[in-house]
Design an enzyme around this catalytic site. Structure first.
Site, PDB file in Angstrom:
ATOM      1  N   ASP A  24      39.491  50.955  37.307  1.00 11.06           N
ATOM      2  CA  ASP A  24      40.883  51.372  37.553  1.00 11.06           C
ATOM      3  C   ASP A  24      41.738  51.171  36.303  1.00 11.06           C
ATOM      4  O   ASP A  24      42.541  52.036  35.932  1.00 11.06           O
ATOM      5  CB  ASP A  24      41.499  50.694  38.800  1.00 11.06           C
ATOM      6  CG  ASP A  24      41.550  49.184  38.770  1.00 11.06           C
ATOM      7  OD1 ASP A  24      40.881  48.562  37.907  1.00 11.06           O
ATOM      8  OD2 ASP A  24      42.271  48.604  39.616  1.00 11.06           O
ATOM      9  N   GLY A 109      40.314  34.801  48.549  1.00  9.80           N
ATOM     10  CA  GLY A 109      39.236  34.682  47.565  1.00  9.80           C
ATOM     11  C   GLY A 109      37.982  35.438  47.940  1.00  9.80           C
ATOM     12  O   GLY A 109      36.897  35.138  47.461  1.00  9.80           O
ATOM     13  N   GLY A 111      37.562  38.790  47.625  1.00 14.01           N
ATOM     14  CA  GLY A 111      37.416  40.080  46.944  1.00 14.01           C
ATOM     15  C   GLY A 111      37.921  41.232  47.806  1.00 14.01           C
ATOM     16  O   GLY A 111      37.678  42.394  47.502  1.00 14.01           O
ATOM     17  N   SER A 113      41.207  41.556  48.511  1.00 12.33           N
ATOM     18  CA  SER A 113      42.607  41.761  48.118  1.00 12.33           C
ATOM     19  C   SER A 113      43.640  41.165  49.053  1.00 12.33           C
ATOM     20  O   SER A 113      44.608  41.819  49.441  1.00 12.33           O
ATOM     21  CB  SER A 113      42.903  43.253  47.956  1.00 12.33           C
ATOM     22  OG  SER A 113      42.214  43.726  46.870  1.00 12.33           O
ATOM     23  N   SER A 114      43.439  39.888  49.381  1.00 12.13           N
ATOM     24  CA  SER A 114      44.484  39.207  50.148  1.00 12.13           C
ATOM     25  C   SER A 114      45.770  39.185  49.331  1.00 12.13           C
ATOM     26  O   SER A 114      46.867  39.351  49.880  1.00 12.13           O
ATOM     27  CB  SER A 114      44.052  37.783  50.504  1.00 12.13           C
ATOM     28  OG  SER A 114      43.649  37.088  49.345  1.00 12.13           O
ATOM     29  N   SER A 115      45.663  39.019  48.021  1.00  9.27           N
ATOM     30  CA  SER A 115      46.891  38.907  47.220  1.00  9.27           C
ATOM     31  C   SER A 115      47.685  40.215  47.242  1.00  9.27           C
ATOM     32  O   SER A 115      48.901  40.198  47.401  1.00  9.27           O
ATOM     33  CB  SER A 115      46.596  38.451  45.787  1.00  9.27           C
ATOM     34  OG  SER A 115      45.716  39.338  45.166  1.00  9.27           O
ATOM     35  N   GLU A 147      51.647  40.689  40.391  1.00  7.07           N
ATOM     36  CA  GLU A 147      50.324  40.084  40.133  1.00  7.07           C
ATOM     37  C   GLU A 147      50.177  39.762  38.633  1.00  7.07           C
ATOM     38  O   GLU A 147      49.698  38.700  38.260  1.00  7.07           O
ATOM     39  CB  GLU A 147      49.239  41.053  40.594  1.00  7.07           C
ATOM     40  CG  GLU A 147      47.826  40.519  40.485  1.00  7.07           C
ATOM     41  CD  GLU A 147      47.375  39.721  41.695  1.00  7.07           C
ATOM     42  OE1 GLU A 147      47.716  40.112  42.832  1.00  7.07           O
ATOM     43  OE2 GLU A 147      46.679  38.712  41.509  1.00  7.07           O
ATOM     44  N   ASP A 158      44.081  47.838  44.020  1.00  4.54           N
ATOM     45  CA  ASP A 158      44.260  47.011  45.223  1.00  4.54           C
ATOM     46  C   ASP A 158      45.624  47.235  45.861  1.00  4.54           C
ATOM     47  O   ASP A 158      45.750  47.418  47.074  1.00  4.54           O
ATOM     48  CB  ASP A 158      44.122  45.524  44.878  1.00  4.54           C
ATOM     49  CG  ASP A 158      42.784  45.209  44.256  1.00  4.54           C
ATOM     50  OD1 ASP A 158      41.927  46.103  44.214  1.00  4.54           O
ATOM     51  OD2 ASP A 158      42.607  44.069  43.794  1.00  4.54           O
ATOM     52  N   TYR A 208      37.949  37.920  34.448  1.00  8.73           N
ATOM     53  CA  TYR A 208      38.542  39.237  34.725  1.00  8.73           C
ATOM     54  C   TYR A 208      39.362  39.744  33.532  1.00  8.73           C
ATOM     55  O   TYR A 208      39.162  40.851  33.037  1.00  8.73           O
ATOM     56  CB  TYR A 208      39.408  39.177  35.989  1.00  8.73           C
ATOM     57  CG  TYR A 208      39.971  40.521  36.363  1.00  8.73           C
ATOM     58  CD1 TYR A 208      39.264  41.371  37.204  1.00  8.73           C
ATOM     59  CD2 TYR A 208      41.180  40.972  35.835  1.00  8.73           C
ATOM     60  CE1 TYR A 208      39.755  42.632  37.524  1.00  8.73           C
ATOM     61  CE2 TYR A 208      41.673  42.223  36.143  1.00  8.73           C
ATOM     62  CZ  TYR A 208      40.962  43.037  36.993  1.00  8.73           C
ATOM     63  OH  TYR A 208      41.446  44.284  37.295  1.00  8.73           O
TER      64      TYR A 208
HETATM   65  C1  GLA Z   1      40.308  43.376  41.171  1.00 10.61           C
HETATM   66  C2  GLA Z   1      41.562  44.007  40.557  1.00 10.61           C
HETATM   67  C3  GLA Z   1      41.508  45.542  40.622  1.00 10.61           C
HETATM   68  C4  GLA Z   1      40.182  46.073  40.100  1.00 10.61           C
HETATM   69  C5  GLA Z   1      39.006  45.325  40.710  1.00 10.61           C
HETATM   70  C6  GLA Z   1      37.699  45.726  40.099  1.00 10.61           C
HETATM   71  O1  GLA Z   1      40.258  43.593  42.549  1.00 10.61           O
HETATM   72  O2  GLA Z   1      42.721  43.550  41.199  1.00 10.61           O
HETATM   73  O3  GLA Z   1      42.600  46.089  39.915  1.00 10.61           O
HETATM   74  O4  GLA Z   1      40.144  46.027  38.702  1.00 10.61           O
HETATM   75  O5  GLA Z   1      39.139  43.921  40.566  1.00 10.61           O
HETATM   76  O6  GLA Z   1      37.410  47.057  40.369  1.00 10.61           O
END
Ligand code: GLA
Length: 374
Positions: A24, A109, A111, A113-115, A147, A158, A208
């Site tokens: 992304d 945590g 993966g 996307s709780s945040s 974020e 996300d 990351y």
């Molecule tokens: C996290 C980031 C996203 C994306 C993914 C990997 O979820 O928040 O923007 O980069 O990792 O695809």
């Protein structure tokens, strides 16, 4: 907590990503879907300069002064909400003092996307009490900035999925233009199974940001040479012609990006043709590429994805999200799902000592804002 005591109920979704990982922020197209796992915010104005936050899962209560949200970015709970207040203020939105009750069913945590769900729903709630309408696409961008202010240099996937997802649809989101197409997720005799490896992880503490910086470094080298503005515009063939201009590690990172972009294109074609078996193969290839070229999987996610891939009912499995922990998704013949779960749990526990957890979720809407009683 009684919904009727509040003025608005705002929800925003967690997400899965079918395919298109770590592209992304390279301008690629990704294929996320919003989940029924979500963050809910109940909100009412309170006539003060404070935002008082309570949670369904925490004994703590936090009060944020709307005149100095920046000074709350380091607090343990309430930092996401404070970051949203700060970013919304920068947009010129008048922040209204309010009481918020937050309830998150997206596992932290994981993966999933709780945040993003917390950010998007909090911004939606702040807009609702301020009686300001901001389109969900824009809310996603503000949430992304929140974020960033907390130290994760994330892409837009996300927050966009959390805000703009649609029930029963996957999104084909072009992260360069933010053009979004919705495709029905028709899996025929297969089901999508989400499994958590249960290894705790945080993107701020993971590599990351380092990965994102590596892709930016690659663009510095290749951009002018190939006349592109983002790595996603490079085809796998073009990349092979100039790969040797890059240092070995950076070369692997870009190889993942260009091949993953190609896999997304093939996945769209497979999904449109109802060819779920091909989609499954692409998921397996994506995982390998994230493991060997992008190096964001780790022992637990590898063990979980490979255990899944070795079950006869499974046609594809890969990690989702930022990596280093969190969840996998697998495409599994629906009749074999129960056996699949038992088999994967056992095999995964034997190799890592962790107990995997499976989540049930539907593909749901993104941001919703409804009026309550008050
Ligand atoms: C996290 C980031 C996203 C994306 C993914 C990997 O979820 O928040 O923007 O980069 O990792 O695809």
């Amino acid at each position: 907590m009684n919904e009727k005591d509040y003025m608005y109920k705002v929800t925003a979704a967690g997400r899965v990503n079918i395919i298109g990982e770590h592209i992304d922020y390279c301008g690629g197209s990704v294929m996320p879907a919003a989940l029924s796992l979500k963050n809910t915010v109940l909100v009412r104005p309170n006539g003060t300069d404070k935002i008082n936050i309570k949670w369904s899962t925490l004994p703590d209560e936090v009060s944020i002064d709307i005149n100095s949200p920046q000074s709350y970015l380091d607090i343990k709970y309430g930092n996401y909400q404070a970051a949203c207040v700060a970013e919304l203020k920068k947009e010129g939105v008048k922040i209204v003092g309010c009481d918020m009750y937050q309830d998150c069913t997206v596992p932290f945590g994981s993966g999933l996307s709780s945040s993003a769900a917390i950010e998007v729903s909090t911004i939606g709630a702040l807009c609702a009490v301020a009686r300001v309408h901001i389109p969900p696409e824009k809310i996603a961008l503000i949430a992304q900035r929140a974020e960033h202010s907390l130290g994760v240099n994330c892409g837009i996937m996300d927050q966009y999925a959390s805000a703009c997802g649609k029930k029963n649809s996957v999104m084909l989101l072009d992260c360069n233009t933010l053009n979004c197409e919705y495709l029905p997720l028709v899996l025929g005799k297969y089901s999508l199974v989400i499994a958590d490896c249960k290894k705790p992880h945080k993107l701020t503490e993971s590599k990351y940001n380092e990965r994102r910086a590596e892709t930016e470094e690659a663009l510095e080298v290749l951009g002018k040479k190939l006349n592109v503005t983002c790595l996603a515009q490079i085809t796998p063939k073009k990349f092979e012609e100039c790969a040797d201009m890059l240092a070995p590690t950076i070369k692997k990172r870009v190889r993942h990006v260009v091949n993953e972009c190609e896999r997304v294109r093939q996945s769209v074609a497979a999904l449109k043709a109802g060819d779920i078996v091909t989609l499954g193969k692409l998921l397996n290839e994506s995982h390998l590429s994230l493991k060997d070229d992008f190096e964001v999987t780790g022992r637990e996610l590898d063990a979980l994805a490979f255990a899944a891939q070795s079950h006869p009912s499974c046609i594809g499995s890969r990690m989702v999200g930022g990596g280093f922990g969190g969840c996998t998704i697998s495409l599994v013949e629906t009749v074999g799902v129960q056996d699949f779960k038992a088999y994967v749990s056992k095999k995964y526990h034997e190799s890592t000592g962790y107990n995997a957890e499976f989540y049930s979720a539907d593909i749901a809407d993104g941001l919703t804002i409804t009026e309550c009683g008050k």
